[in-house]
Scaffold this motif. Structure first.
Motif, PDB file in Angstrom:
ATOM      1  N   PHE A  51       0.898  -1.119  -0.059  1.00  0.00           N
ATOM      2  CA  PHE A  51       0.093  -0.149   0.169  1.00  0.00           C
ATOM      3  C   PHE A  51       1.004   1.333   0.017  1.00  0.00           C
ATOM      4  CE2 PHE A  51      -2.848   2.899   2.123  1.00  0.00           C
ATOM      5  CZ  PHE A  51      -3.823   3.068   1.501  1.00  0.00           C
TER       6      PHE A  51
ATOM      7  N   MET B  74      -1.995   5.497  -1.048  1.00  0.00           N
ATOM      8  CA  MET B  74      -3.445   5.016  -1.041  1.00  0.00           C
ATOM      9  C   MET B  74      -3.510   4.436  -2.112  1.00  0.00           C
ATOM     10  SD  MET B  74      -5.060   8.708   0.317  1.00  0.00           S
ATOM     11  CE  MET B  74      -4.705   9.639  -0.716  1.00  0.00           C
ATOM     12  N   SER B  75      -2.600   3.556  -2.767  1.00  0.00           N
ATOM     13  CA  SER B  75      -2.853   2.785  -4.280  1.00  0.00           C
ATOM     14  C   SER B  75      -1.955   1.726  -3.897  1.00  0.00           C
ATOM     15  CB  SER B  75      -2.790   3.666  -5.160  1.00  0.00           C
ATOM     16  OG  SER B  75      -3.057   3.014  -6.348  1.00  0.00           O
TER      17      SER B  75
ATOM     18  N   ALA C 238      -0.048  -2.712   4.689  1.00  0.00           N
ATOM     19  CA  ALA C 238       0.004  -1.395   5.079  1.00  0.00           C
ATOM     20  C   ALA C 238       0.604  -1.120   6.278  1.00  0.00           C
ATOM     21  CB  ALA C 238      -1.170  -0.694   4.862  1.00  0.00           C
TER      22      ALA C 238
ATOM     23  N   THR D  45      -6.021   1.639   6.150  1.00  0.00           N
ATOM     24  CA  THR D  45      -6.423   1.618   4.537  1.00  0.00           C
ATOM     25  C   THR D  45      -8.025   2.045   4.265  1.00  0.00           C
ATOM     26  OG1 THR D  45      -6.886  -0.748   4.184  1.00  0.00           O
ATOM     27  CG2 THR D  45      -4.864   0.064   3.725  1.00  0.00           C
ATOM     28  N   GLU D  46      -8.585   1.879   5.403  1.00  0.00           N
ATOM     29  CA  GLU D  46     -10.286   2.079   5.202  1.00  0.00           C
ATOM     30  C   GLU D  46     -10.557   3.288   4.548  1.00  0.00           C
ATOM     31  OE1 GLU D  46     -13.833   0.596   5.120  1.00  0.00           O
ATOM     32  OE2 GLU D  46     -12.046  -0.399   5.810  1.00  0.00           O
TER      33      GLU D  46
ATOM     34  N   ASN E 226      -8.741   2.993   0.093  1.00  0.00           N
ATOM     35  CA  ASN E 226      -7.773   1.868  -0.654  1.00  0.00           C
ATOM     36  C   ASN E 226      -8.238   2.028  -1.879  1.00  0.00           C
ATOM     37  OD1 ASN E 226      -6.519  -0.389  -1.656  1.00  0.00           O
ATOM     38  ND2 ASN E 226      -7.542  -1.632  -0.193  1.00  0.00           N
TER      39      ASN E 226
ATOM     40  N   CYS F 149     -10.006  -8.453  -1.479  1.00  0.00           N
ATOM     41  CA  CYS F 149      -8.759  -7.898  -1.313  1.00  0.00           C
ATOM     42  C   CYS F 149      -8.430  -8.658   0.051  1.00  0.00           C
ATOM     43  CB  CYS F 149      -9.201  -6.315  -0.753  1.00  0.00           C
ATOM     44  SG  CYS F 149      -7.757  -5.396  -0.008  1.00  0.00           S
TER      45      CYS F 149
ATOM     46  N   LYS G 205      -5.792  -8.245   2.876  1.00  0.00           N
ATOM     47  CA  LYS G 205      -4.746  -7.137   3.651  1.00  0.00           C
ATOM     48  C   LYS G 205      -4.323  -7.544   4.876  1.00  0.00           C
ATOM     49  CE  LYS G 205      -8.685  -4.067   4.605  1.00  0.00           C
ATOM     50  NZ  LYS G 205      -9.225  -2.645   4.228  1.00  0.00           N
TER      51      LYS G 205
ATOM     52  N   GLU H  14      -3.080  -4.645   7.546  1.00  0.00           N
ATOM     53  CA  GLU H  14      -2.734  -3.300   8.046  1.00  0.00           C
ATOM     54  C   GLU H  14      -2.568  -2.886   9.207  1.00  0.00           C
ATOM     55  OE1 GLU H  14      -6.349  -0.877   6.743  1.00  0.00           O
ATOM     56  OE2 GLU H  14      -7.672  -2.639   7.762  1.00  0.00           O
TER      57      GLU H  14
END
Length: 182
Positions: free
Chosen positions: A85, A88-89, A131, A135-136, A139, A160, A162, A164
């Motif tokens: 991450f 933001m991408s 991350a 990321t909420e 993302n 997804c 993840k 984080e």
């Protein structure tokens, strides 16, 4: 046997995202082909490469080596994209890869009404990320892949996976990773 395409956008040595992706790959059943974006020399489209691609497309020459990655992507049964991450991408190399596989006539086409029709065989795409923070709500890489790969390319299921908040003081990154690996 499923053809699994693993798009490895993990450029750091000892990548946590790579570890999370490997735990998923270990659970999938099929023949895995890895595209290591750190070593694959994938370039973003520019004026010259776009012109070559358009000329070949107009001639229906989708068998050209220019479209190798697009054919590989479109013919996979399952796709796993692993990328950390960043901003933001995902890293720019992942965007360059997606640009190279997003080919009209291979990954999608347009119907008479101008609506995209997916041509990809994959029944599922997994987007794997780690991350340092949350990321909420930001993302954007996942949202982009859902729109492009799900909406345009016709891949019916995009998930997804993840881990984080790995770098938040007081958190145990190994425990967070292990939980995400389940």
């Amino acid at each position: 046997m499923d053809k699994i395409l693993f798009v490895n956008g993990c450029v750091r040595e000892g990548s946590r995202t790579r570890r999370l992706a490997q735990s998923l790959l270990d659970r999938l059943d099929g023949e895995i082909t890895e595209v290591n974006l750190d070593k694959a020399n994938i370039q973003p489209l520019n004026g010259e490469s776009l012109k070559i691609r358009e000329e070949l497309s107009e001639k229906g020459r989708f068998d050209s080596d220019v479209f190798f990655r697009a054919r590989e992507f479109a013919n996979a049964d399952i796709i796993v994209i692993a990328a950390p991450f960043w901003e933001m991408s995902f890293p720019a190399i992942v965007r360059a890869y997606i640009e190279n596989v997003s080919v009209t006539g291979i990954a999608f086409a347009y119907n008479e009404q101008g609506i995209p029709v997916g041509l990809c065989k994959a029944r599922k795409l997994y987007y794997v990320l780690t991350a340092g923070g949350p990321t909420e709500g930001m993302n954007y890489g996942f949202e982009y892949l859902k729109g492009l790969c799900g909406g345009m390319m016709g891949i019916p299921e995009i998930e997804c996976i993840k881990a984080e908040n790995l770098d938040i003081i007081g958190n145990d990154p190994e425990a967070i990773l292990k939980e995400a690996m389940l």
